[in-house]
Design a protein around this motif. Sequence first.
Motif, short mmCIF file in Angstrom:
data_model
loop_
_atom_site.label_atom_id
_atom_site.label_comp_id
_atom_site.label_asym_id
_atom_site.label_seq_id
_atom_site.Cartn_x
_atom_site.Cartn_y
_atom_site.Cartn_z
N ASN A 139 -7.25 14.74 -0.89
CA ASN A 139 -8.30 14.07 -0.14
C ASN A 139 -8.41 14.83 1.18
OD1 ASN A 139 -9.93 12.31 1.24
ND2 ASN A 139 -8.47 10.61 1.28
N TYR A 196 -5.06 14.09 3.73
CA TYR A 196 -5.10 12.65 4.06
C TYR A 196 -4.55 12.42 5.47
CZ TYR A 196 -4.19 7.65 3.51
OH TYR A 196 -4.15 6.29 3.69
N GLY A 200 0.86 -1.19 0.00
CA GLY A 200 0.00 0.00 0.00
C GLY A 200 0.89 1.24 0.00
N SER A 201 0.36 2.38 -0.46
CA SER A 201 1.23 3.57 -0.40
C SER A 201 1.43 4.01 1.04
CB SER A 201 0.75 4.72 -1.30
OG SER A 201 -0.61 4.91 -1.22
N ASP A 206 1.61 13.19 -3.18
CA ASP A 206 0.77 12.00 -3.10
C ASP A 206 -0.26 12.06 -4.22
OD1 ASP A 206 -1.14 10.06 -2.48
OD2 ASP A 206 -1.03 10.41 -0.32
N CYS A 241 -0.75 16.68 -1.31
CA CYS A 241 -1.68 15.66 -1.79
C CYS A 241 -2.51 16.26 -2.93
CB CYS A 241 -2.59 15.24 -0.62
SG CYS A 241 -3.68 13.87 -1.03
N SER A 268 -4.90 1.18 -5.53
CA SER A 268 -6.14 1.02 -4.74
C SER A 268 -7.33 1.77 -5.30
CB SER A 268 -5.92 1.54 -3.31
OG SER A 268 -4.92 0.82 -2.66
N LYS A 269 -7.10 2.76 -6.14
CA LYS A 269 -8.22 3.61 -6.59
C LYS A 269 -8.57 3.29 -8.04
CE LYS A 269 -7.56 5.52 -2.56
NZ LYS A 269 -8.47 5.30 -1.44
N TYR A 273 -0.70 11.07 7.07
CA TYR A 273 0.55 11.82 7.26
C TYR A 273 0.74 12.14 8.74
CZ TYR A 273 -0.70 12.81 2.36
OH TYR A 273 -1.12 12.70 1.05
N ALA A 301 -2.45 9.66 -5.23
CA ALA A 301 -3.34 8.50 -5.14
C ALA A 301 -4.49 8.59 -6.16
CB ALA A 301 -3.90 8.37 -3.73
N GLY A 349 1.30 -0.16 -3.29
CA GLY A 349 1.52 1.28 -3.49
C GLY A 349 2.81 1.47 -4.25
C1 LIG Z 1 -4.40 10.62 -0.55
C2 LIG Z 1 -4.25 9.17 -0.23
N1 LIG Z 1 -3.03 8.64 -0.20
C3 LIG Z 1 -2.84 7.34 0.09
C4 LIG Z 1 -3.92 6.52 0.35
C5 LIG Z 1 -3.64 5.09 0.72
O1 LIG Z 1 -3.42 4.32 -0.39
P1 LIG Z 1 -3.05 2.77 -0.26
O2 LIG Z 1 -4.32 2.01 -0.36
O3 LIG Z 1 -2.13 2.53 -1.42
O4 LIG Z 1 -2.35 2.56 1.06
C6 LIG Z 1 -5.21 7.02 0.32
C7 LIG Z 1 -6.35 6.16 0.65
O5 LIG Z 1 -7.47 6.55 0.84
C8 LIG Z 1 -5.38 8.39 0.03
O6 LIG Z 1 -6.59 8.96 0.01
#
Ligand SMILES: Cc1ncc(COP(=O)(O)O)c(C=O)c1O
Length: 344
Positions: free
Chosen positions: A151, A103, A76-77, A176, A147, A205-206, A106, A178, A216
């Motif tokens: 998000n 997000y 995952g990231s 980021d 980001c 993931s998205k 952090y 994502a 990630g």
């Molecule tokens: C901005 C942002 N970065 C990272 C992630 C996490 O991603 P991962 O599923 O790769 O851990 C999310 C998940 O909602 C996110 O919104």
Amino acid sequence: MNIKDLLRPTIKALKPYSSARDEFQGASDNMVFLDANENPFENGVNRYPDPLQRTLKSLWSDIKGVPTQNIMFGNGSDEVLDLIYRAFCEPNQDNVITLPPTYGMYEVLANLNAISIKKVSLDENFQPKVDKILSVVDENSKLLFVCSPNNPSGNSFNAKAIERLVSEFKGIVVIDEAYIDFSKEQSWVSKLEQFPNLIVTQTVSKAYAMAGIRLGICYASTEIISVLNAIKPPYNINELTQKKAIELLSIKDIATNQIQDILSEREKLIEALTSVNYISKIYPTDANFVLVKVDDANKRYNQLIEKGIVIRNRTTQPGCENTLRLTVGTADENKILIDTLKSI
Ligand SMILES: Cc1ncc(COP(=O)(O)O)c(C=O)c1O
């Protein structure tokens, strides 16, 4: 800027664990592997996975047009972000800069790693206040998290503002991305050579529909990638994840088509939301979700839960009073959401 000077002394001095699969890589079918204390009976997962995920990495490198030596994968990231903290931030000494509302990981990772945070809120259009951000920097400011698309607000940051941050911040800027595959903006991955202090993170993931396999992506200079490879757990991407990612990424056009569907559903959803009378604002979005302002977020959130619809209540986030975050679903799911929003 010398990246080595930003690394923690412990990391600079670290001698990484050398796994059995690191030491011998010339696998071919007729070899006998008695080096890793594995169970010899084949079942598809009895062997340790490739620690550097070579097949998957070369496939991803082709998809994104980035050389394999500029790519590292994480569980995952979120794992990538944690490794970045551990590489650059000295516990109880260094600090990072975040731009809320943003997000939540952090901040969680800063707390986990005993790193303090300097928070500089986004402006009323959810854009970074560049001068203010640069004014809070001190000699222990190691990371700046950008980001974009952000998000929970959904918008992309102004490219000129990001460029100033990457050029003028004297630490590592983590962009980021994502949600980049839903965005009109270009990825910053193409600027890695220009900015040695840039790290870009993405995820499957998205847009790539693989949140369940935990994969990630980190893009950075070869110097940073080799540090992250040295400190990651040796087998952080398991065999099933590597296989499933290769399988799904090999299906031609699947992600592109799904992204197009999601984007067209997003436009229909936004249009329908305009006729919900207690929604007073629909924020511009460049991601697969929409942030809306309502009369009473807690009340509307609970009403939706009672009807079996789970969304995200963002009302406690800075600048997000009475907001709800709605993920774009299938056409059927979006219809249920709209019908329910209109009925409550
Ligand atoms: C901005 C942002 N970065 C990272 C992630 C996490 O991603 P991962 O599923 O790769 O851990 C999310 C998940 O909602 C996110 O919104």
